[in-house]
Design a protein around this motif. Structure first.
Motif, PDB file in Angstrom:
ATOM      1  N   GLU A  48      79.401  55.345  12.319  1.00 44.17           N
ATOM      2  CA  GLU A  48      80.557  55.432  13.180  1.00 44.17           C
ATOM      3  C   GLU A  48      80.327  56.708  14.068  1.00 44.17           C
ATOM      4  O   GLU A  48      80.282  57.868  13.718  1.00 44.17           O
ATOM      5  N   ASN A  49      80.643  56.832  15.525  1.00 42.45           N
ATOM      6  CA  ASN A  49      80.981  57.897  16.242  1.00 42.45           C
ATOM      7  C   ASN A  49      79.540  58.402  16.425  1.00 42.45           C
ATOM      8  O   ASN A  49      79.521  59.684  16.865  1.00 42.45           O
ATOM      9  N   ASN A  50      78.506  57.829  16.269  1.00 45.94           N
ATOM     10  CA  ASN A  50      77.050  58.589  16.477  1.00 45.94           C
ATOM     11  C   ASN A  50      76.212  57.521  17.252  1.00 45.94           C
ATOM     12  O   ASN A  50      75.301  56.590  16.740  1.00 45.94           O
ATOM     13  N   ASP A  51      76.119  57.788  18.565  1.00 46.67           N
ATOM     14  CA  ASP A  51      75.508  56.833  19.550  1.00 46.67           C
ATOM     15  C   ASP A  51      73.896  56.976  19.413  1.00 46.67           C
ATOM     16  O   ASP A  51      73.257  55.844  19.102  1.00 46.67           O
TER      17      ASP A  51
END
Length: 355
Positions: free
Chosen positions: A32-35
């Motif tokens: 999550e939330n880590n491109d």
């Protein structure tokens, strides 16, 4: 050296680190939330789908995956039209990066493991050595928690990265413990030019820097092209010659490479440790077929001086509910095994504390 503890993946499993069979499913896991991490997962998923027919919950074994890649890159052949040797080398760096991240992020404290390591440390550093087949730094974490003053001697002839970022020869403190890692370690760095090995004992170097990524690695894959200019990858430079340094391991493959400069020396030290020990304690190691070179080393060390020793080598095996591994040990060592504990570290500690 009186006792050598031989630590396999099951030892680290006690501290939350996944065993080899569990790693392929984690290669494609999104975060999550880590491109950046999610794009790495997409590249991994595409490769597994194209080459191994990946479907949900059906993953190739890590040995198969890495062996196919190693044979192709070493022979300069493709794995299908999409994956040239250049692509495969970049993919292998991504896989190693992801594995290192998994090993680092999954660690959890185990009271049983703490008690085990503490027991052997308190019974004499000079009498105990550790031979580790894993890349992770689980053992080092416990040693540091138990006594930060103990110096870990990797027996690899390498230099040591200090807290202030400097490099030095191994220190001469009296409280030293030998840790031989025959497949390398996720906190080792290596210079391909001058062939110096650097031990980042405190694991201060972030994974993304020590893998040896290049901007061109990201440009090869559609999922990562737009990140190529945004990811700042400051190279780690060798303090001797100024060339780049990167991770130094032998991957889980039937074509492990032990020919680089440091591995022959490490295996020599492993042979000395095993040969001169009165007792071997296997913990969480299942004698996998892929480790045929290490199994051969065990047999050499067991036999070569047996006719000259007054005391018979004592072999203890610590497993957890594995009849398959138990049978492997009995077929490999026969009646030379002293005890097999199939109830894990807890059962073994109960035995040690009662004797």
């Amino acid at each position: 050296m009186k006792t050598t503890l031989i630590l396999g993946a099951g030892f680290s499993k006690n501290s939350g680190v996944p065993i080899q069979s569990e790693i392929p499913a984690l290669l494609t896991k999104a975060r999550e939330n880590n491109d950046f991490e999610n794009r790495v997962s997409l590249v991994m998923e595409g490769f597994l789908r194209d080459v191994f027919g990946f479907e949900k919950d059906i993953y190739p074994e890590l040995d198969d995956l890495l062996t196919c890649m190693d044979i192709s890159t070493n022979s300069e052949h493709h794995l299908g039209i999409k994956y040239s040797p250049i692509h495969l080398r970049a993919l292998k760096r991504l896989i190693i990066y992801r594995i290192f991240s998994i090993l680092e992020d999954s660690f959890t404290y185990s009271r049983e493991v703490d008690k085990l390591i503490r027991f052997f440390i308190e019974h004499g550093l000079e009498d105990t050595g550790f031979l580790v087949l894993n890349w992770d730094t689980v053992l080092e974490k416990y040693i540091s928690m138990i006594d930060p003053g103990i110096v870990i001697d990797y027996c690899n002839g390498g230099k040591y990265l200090t807290e202030d970022g400097r490099f030095k020869e191994k220190r001469n403190e009296d409280r030293r413990i030998k840790v031989v890692k025959v497949h390398g370690s996720c906190n080792w760095l290596y210079c391909d030019n001058c062939r110096v090995l650097i031990n980042d004992t405190l694991s201060r170097m972030p994974n993304i820097r020590k893998i040896g990524f290049k901007k061109s690695d990201f440009e090869l894959f559609d999922e990562m092209k737009e990140l190529a200019d945004r990811i700042f990858l400051e190279d780690i430079r060798c303090f001797i010659c100024g060339d780049n340094v990167s991770a130094h391991i032998a991957t889980q493959s039937y074509r492990k490479s032990f020919r680089t400069n440091s591995f022959p020396d490490i295996w020599d030290r492993a042979e000395d440790m095993l040969t001169n020990s009165e007792k071997w304690v296997f913990i969480g190691y299942s004698l996998p077929q892929a480790d045929y070179e290490f199994k051969h080393l065990l047999k050499i060390c067991e036999l070569k001086l047996r006719h000259r020793k007054e005391r018979k080598l004592s072999i203890d095996v610590v497993l957890l509910n594995s009849e398959t591994a138990t049978n492997k040990y009995r077929s490999f060592f026969g009646n030379k095994i002293n005890r097999i504990f199939n109830g894990g570290i807890g059962e073994y500690m109960n035995y040690l504390q009662s004797t």
